[in-house]
Design a protein around this motif. Sequence first.
Motif, mmCIF file in Angstrom:
data_model
loop_
_atom_site.group_PDB
_atom_site.id
_atom_site.type_symbol
_atom_site.label_atom_id
_atom_site.label_comp_id
_atom_site.label_asym_id
_atom_site.label_seq_id
_atom_site.Cartn_x
_atom_site.Cartn_y
_atom_site.Cartn_z
ATOM 1 N N MET A 1 0.853 -1.032 0.002
ATOM 2 C CA MET A 1 -0.185 0.135 0.049
ATOM 3 C C MET A 1 0.709 1.068 -0.059
ATOM 4 N N THR A 2 0.490 1.983 -0.789
ATOM 5 C CA THR A 2 1.465 3.499 -0.999
ATOM 6 C C THR A 2 1.016 4.190 0.158
ATOM 7 N N ALA A 3 2.076 5.534 0.418
ATOM 8 C CA ALA A 3 1.871 6.216 1.385
ATOM 9 C C ALA A 3 0.758 6.989 1.281
ATOM 10 N N PRO A 4 0.124 7.349 0.086
ATOM 11 C CA PRO A 4 -1.204 8.296 -0.129
ATOM 12 C C PRO A 4 -2.290 7.390 0.235
ATOM 13 N N ARG A 5 -2.279 6.105 -0.094
ATOM 14 C CA ARG A 5 -3.302 5.418 0.009
ATOM 15 C C ARG A 5 -3.392 4.930 1.465
ATOM 16 N N ARG A 6 -2.186 4.829 2.161
ATOM 17 C CA ARG A 6 -2.214 4.473 3.921
ATOM 18 C C ARG A 6 -2.721 5.753 4.493
ATOM 19 N N ILE A 8 -5.077 7.905 3.240
ATOM 20 C CA ILE A 8 -6.320 8.051 2.981
ATOM 21 C C ILE A 8 -7.252 6.990 3.907
ATOM 22 N N LEU A 9 -6.580 5.793 4.168
ATOM 23 C CA LEU A 9 -7.319 4.967 4.974
ATOM 24 C C LEU A 9 -7.282 5.351 6.312
ATOM 25 N N THR A 10 -6.134 5.830 6.767
ATOM 26 C CA THR A 10 -5.786 6.615 8.094
ATOM 27 C C THR A 10 -6.985 7.437 8.382
ATOM 28 N N ALA A 11 -7.170 8.229 7.534
ATOM 29 C CA ALA A 11 -8.193 9.359 7.668
ATOM 30 C C ALA A 11 -9.369 8.849 7.777
ATOM 31 N N MET A 12 -9.990 8.025 7.019
ATOM 32 C CA MET A 12 -10.941 7.287 6.959
ATOM 33 C C MET A 12 -11.221 6.660 8.506
ATOM 34 N N LEU A 13 -10.482 5.738 8.780
ATOM 35 C CA LEU A 13 -10.607 5.058 10.375
ATOM 36 C C LEU A 13 -10.592 6.186 11.267
ATOM 37 N N GLN A 14 -9.759 7.277 11.296
ATOM 38 C CA GLN A 14 -10.054 8.382 12.529
ATOM 39 C C GLN A 14 -11.189 9.118 12.603
ATOM 40 N N LEU A 25 -9.644 14.076 1.393
ATOM 41 C CA LEU A 25 -8.258 14.580 0.901
ATOM 42 C C LEU A 25 -7.470 15.432 1.745
ATOM 43 N N GLN A 26 -8.322 16.405 2.422
ATOM 44 C CA GLN A 26 -7.760 17.307 3.470
ATOM 45 C C GLN A 26 -7.278 16.596 4.706
ATOM 46 N N ALA A 27 -8.259 15.589 5.077
ATOM 47 C CA ALA A 27 -7.986 14.830 6.211
ATOM 48 C C ALA A 27 -6.610 13.780 5.851
ATOM 49 N N ALA A 28 -6.577 13.414 4.719
ATOM 50 C CA ALA A 28 -5.385 12.461 4.309
ATOM 51 C C ALA A 28 -4.046 13.311 4.195
ATOM 52 N N ARG A 29 -4.179 14.541 3.679
ATOM 53 C CA ARG A 29 -2.980 15.166 3.676
ATOM 54 C C ARG A 29 -2.313 15.705 4.880
ATOM 55 N N HIS A 31 -1.688 13.304 7.098
ATOM 56 C CA HIS A 31 -0.894 12.371 7.253
ATOM 57 C C HIS A 31 0.231 12.147 6.033
ATOM 58 N N HIS A 32 -0.048 12.654 4.850
ATOM 59 C CA HIS A 32 0.846 12.364 3.924
ATOM 60 C C HIS A 32 0.369 13.690 2.745
#
Length: 140
Positions: A1-6, A8-14, A25-29, A31-32
């Motif tokens: 899993m790439t860093a951007p995908r990770r 996005i997943l982290t943002a969804m989980l949180q 996208l804003q939440a994922a940024r 993290h990456h």
Amino acid sequence: MTAPRRAILTAMLQSGMPLDAVTLLQAAREHHAATSIGTVYRLLREFGQHGLVHVQTEAHGRCRWWLREPPRLAPAPAPGNVRIMLRQVRSFLRELERLGFTEAQMAQHASPGKPATPASNDPVIGLLHEITERFGYRLA
């Protein structure tokens, strides 16, 4: 899993709540920083194809996504459970009987005039004979 995908997943989980793609996208940024909107949509589409997300369509065509709960699975049987092992052995012996490699015996133990297990130099074969006899079978 790439860093951007990770990310996005982290943002969804949180988040724990439905998010539209821009908010995600804003939440994922956080993290990456290099996460792109294209990556968000591709990952959401992939998650959707595998049934991992819910999609809620709102007015004006905007969608919100959130992760599905993992299915509740029955706990796996503990390794070494004797009852389960006995069922497996019996099932195995019935299958061997169906294939013609064993035959069911009427009595649980060998008859008195006959040796319990045929003489064999191979200890594995001897053990197989003992096991099958205990379950009321005879190796063919």
